[in-house]
Design an enzyme around this catalytic site. Structure first.
Site, short mmCIF file in Angstrom:
data_model
loop_
_atom_site.label_atom_id
_atom_site.label_comp_id
_atom_site.label_asym_id
_atom_site.label_seq_id
_atom_site.Cartn_x
_atom_site.Cartn_y
_atom_site.Cartn_z
N THR A 65 4.44 2.73 5.36
CA THR A 65 3.05 2.25 5.49
C THR A 65 2.31 3.19 6.44
O THR A 65 2.88 3.63 7.44
CB THR A 65 2.96 0.80 6.02
OG1 THR A 65 1.61 0.55 6.45
CG2 THR A 65 3.88 0.53 7.19
N ARG B 46 -5.16 -1.88 9.22
CA ARG B 46 -5.12 -3.36 9.24
C ARG B 46 -5.35 -3.85 10.67
O ARG B 46 -6.32 -3.49 11.28
CB ARG B 46 -3.78 -3.86 8.68
CG ARG B 46 -3.76 -3.90 7.17
CD ARG B 46 -2.72 -4.87 6.67
NE ARG B 46 -1.41 -4.58 7.17
CZ ARG B 46 -0.34 -5.35 6.97
NH1 ARG B 46 -0.45 -6.45 6.29
NH2 ARG B 46 0.83 -5.00 7.45
N ASP C 220 5.55 -4.87 6.08
CA ASP C 220 6.13 -6.17 6.44
C ASP C 220 6.21 -7.15 5.26
O ASP C 220 7.20 -7.87 5.12
CB ASP C 220 5.43 -6.79 7.66
CG ASP C 220 3.92 -6.86 7.51
OD1 ASP C 220 3.40 -6.45 6.44
OD2 ASP C 220 3.27 -7.35 8.44
N ASP D 132 0.06 2.33 8.36
CA ASP D 132 -0.49 1.58 9.49
C ASP D 132 0.30 1.70 10.81
O ASP D 132 -0.25 1.43 11.87
CB ASP D 132 -0.59 0.09 9.13
CG ASP D 132 -1.50 -0.18 7.94
OD1 ASP D 132 -2.39 0.66 7.69
OD2 ASP D 132 -1.31 -1.20 7.26
N ASP E 122 2.45 -0.28 11.93
CA ASP E 122 2.29 -1.60 12.54
C ASP E 122 3.60 -2.38 12.64
O ASP E 122 3.57 -3.60 12.83
CB ASP E 122 1.25 -2.41 11.73
CG ASP E 122 1.65 -2.57 10.27
OD1 ASP E 122 2.58 -1.90 9.82
OD2 ASP E 122 1.00 -3.38 9.57
N ARG F 160 0.95 -5.12 -5.00
CA ARG F 160 1.17 -6.29 -4.14
C ARG F 160 1.36 -7.45 -5.11
O ARG F 160 0.50 -7.69 -5.96
CB ARG F 160 -0.04 -6.50 -3.22
CG ARG F 160 -0.20 -5.37 -2.21
CD ARG F 160 -1.26 -5.69 -1.16
NE ARG F 160 -1.17 -4.77 -0.05
CZ ARG F 160 -1.93 -3.66 0.08
NH1 ARG F 160 -2.84 -3.38 -0.83
NH2 ARG F 160 -1.79 -2.87 1.13
N GLY G 41 0.83 -1.20 0.00
CA GLY G 41 0.00 0.00 0.00
C GLY G 41 0.87 1.25 0.00
O GLY G 41 1.83 1.34 0.76
O1 F6P Z 1 -1.53 -1.30 4.66
C1 F6P Z 1 -2.08 -0.09 4.24
C2 F6P Z 1 -3.56 -0.22 4.04
O2 F6P Z 1 -4.07 1.05 3.65
C3 F6P Z 1 -4.35 -0.76 5.23
O3 F6P Z 1 -4.57 0.21 6.22
C4 F6P Z 1 -5.61 -1.24 4.55
O4 F6P Z 1 -6.20 -2.27 5.30
C5 F6P Z 1 -5.09 -1.77 3.24
O5 F6P Z 1 -3.84 -1.14 3.01
C6 F6P Z 1 -6.00 -1.49 2.07
O6 F6P Z 1 -5.44 -2.10 0.95
P1 F6P Z 1 -5.90 -1.83 -0.55
O7 F6P Z 1 -5.37 -0.50 -0.97
O8 F6P Z 1 -5.29 -2.96 -1.30
O9 F6P Z 1 -7.40 -1.84 -0.54
#
Ligand code: F6P
Length: 319
Positions: free
Chosen positions: A125, A171, A103, A127, A129, A72, A11
């Site tokens: 990120t 997340r 991660d 997050d 996290d 991803r 992300g």
């Molecule tokens: O890891 C970053 C993040 O924005 C999270 O907070 C969220 O759950 C996820 O990515 C959303 O992913 P995507 O952009 O693939 O919908």
């Protein structure tokens, strides 16, 4: 002279561009050649790569997103995918790699290092996290985006005397909910790290209503569950006039804050210095305002301590 590759993965996060700029500029300053790999590990496998120069990273420090694009990549999680990646790196004469991501992206960097290809991770990120670092790039900007949204929702919440649930990203990590909730003056904050009961949320709503407070903001971390479902339960129990806002991807965009730009710049330069020192399989981070580095293995094995003290403090401030 070393040739350094750089990619952003997972992300995107505001401040990634500032990190790319820092890596490219410091690498060139130290006499290296730099290749930008587009669309993360996917672009690596597909040879979507170009040489970068000083002006490739001009005018980007203030921009959200990532100029290198991100993805991803399932294929890179396989041995075959990584073998292709290593071949491509060799083909372009790239000696080592900087990976900006979370991660999952660090796991890719670790696997590359285990294949004898030095890689260093920079935490990008929203997050926050990752246990080994106090902050990840993007967290501060996103927190501020959420605070801005809470303020706007509070205005209408107050006018209509409503309960508003605001679901935020993160997340499995409750940091965005906790700190944005605190700074936004939320009445209730619900995070995955602390068990909660719907009946407690309802009791609090009823108590505050009794003392004349007729609107309330609940910040819910996405890792806890669905905001609509929670809303229905609260309405059933309290009869509240309730609305749900899922902030979504607005949280991932926007111009990075000064904090994120500075953090990204410091981390980017350190990542290049580590590669020039011959280091591999490391991540950079920040602890007590000092830039640190650590083995990726160790960093990924650490579990995050949730800031329970601040969480408890919010309860005092929102009686
Ligand atoms: O890891 C970053 C993040 O924005 C999270 O907070 C969220 O759950 C996820 O990515 C959303 O992913 P995507 O952009 O693939 O919908």
């Amino acid at each position: 002279m070393k040739t350094i590759g750089i990619l952003t993965s997972g992300g995107d996060a505001p401040g990634m561009n500032a990190a790319i700029r820092a890596v490219v500029r410091s690498a060139i300053y130290y006499g290296c050649k730099v290749y930008g790999i587009n669309r993360g590990y996917k672009g690596l496998i597909e040879e979507d790569i170009q040489e970068m120069n000083l002006s490739s990273v001009g005018d980007i420090i203030h921009r959200g997103g990532t100029v290198l694009k991100s993805s991803r990549c399932e294929e890179f999680k396989t041995e075959e995918g990584r073998a292709i990646g290593v071949e491509v790196l060799k083909k372009f004469g790239i000696d080592c790699l900087v990976v900006i991501g979370g991660d999952g992206s660090f796991n890719g960097a670790l696997k590359l290092s285990q294949l004898g290809f030095p890689a260093i991770g920079i935490p990008g990120t929203i997050d926050n996290d990752l246990a080994y670092t106090d902050y990840t790039i993007g967290f501060d900007t996103t927190m501020n985006t959420i605070i801005d949204a809470i303020g706007k929702i509070r205005d209408t919440s107050s006018s209509h005397e409503r309960v508003n649930i605001i679901e935020v990203m993160g997340r499995h990590c409750g940091d965005l909910a906790l700190y944005a909730g605190l700074a936004g003056g939320a009445e209730t904050i619900i995070v995955p790290e602390v068990e909660f009961k719907v009946e407690d949320v309802c009791t609090k709503l009823k108590t505050t209503q009794k003392r004349g407070k007729r609107h309330s903001i609940i910040v819910l971390a996405e890792g806890v569950g669905n905001a609509q479902d929670l809303g229905k339960e609260i309405v059933k129990e309290t009869g509240a006039d309730l609305r749900v806002t899922i902030l979504g991807h607005v949280q991932r965009g926007g111009s990075p804050t000064a904090f994120d730009r500075i953090l990204a710049s410091r981390m980017g330069v350190r990542a290049v210095e580590l590669l020039l020192d011959g280091k591999a399989a490391k991540v950079v981070g920040i602890k007590d305002n000092k830039i640190i580095d650590m083995d990726i293995n160790e960093a990924l094995s650490m579990t995050r301590d949730f800031d329970k003290d601040t969480y408890e403090m919010v309860k005092i401030l929102s009686i």
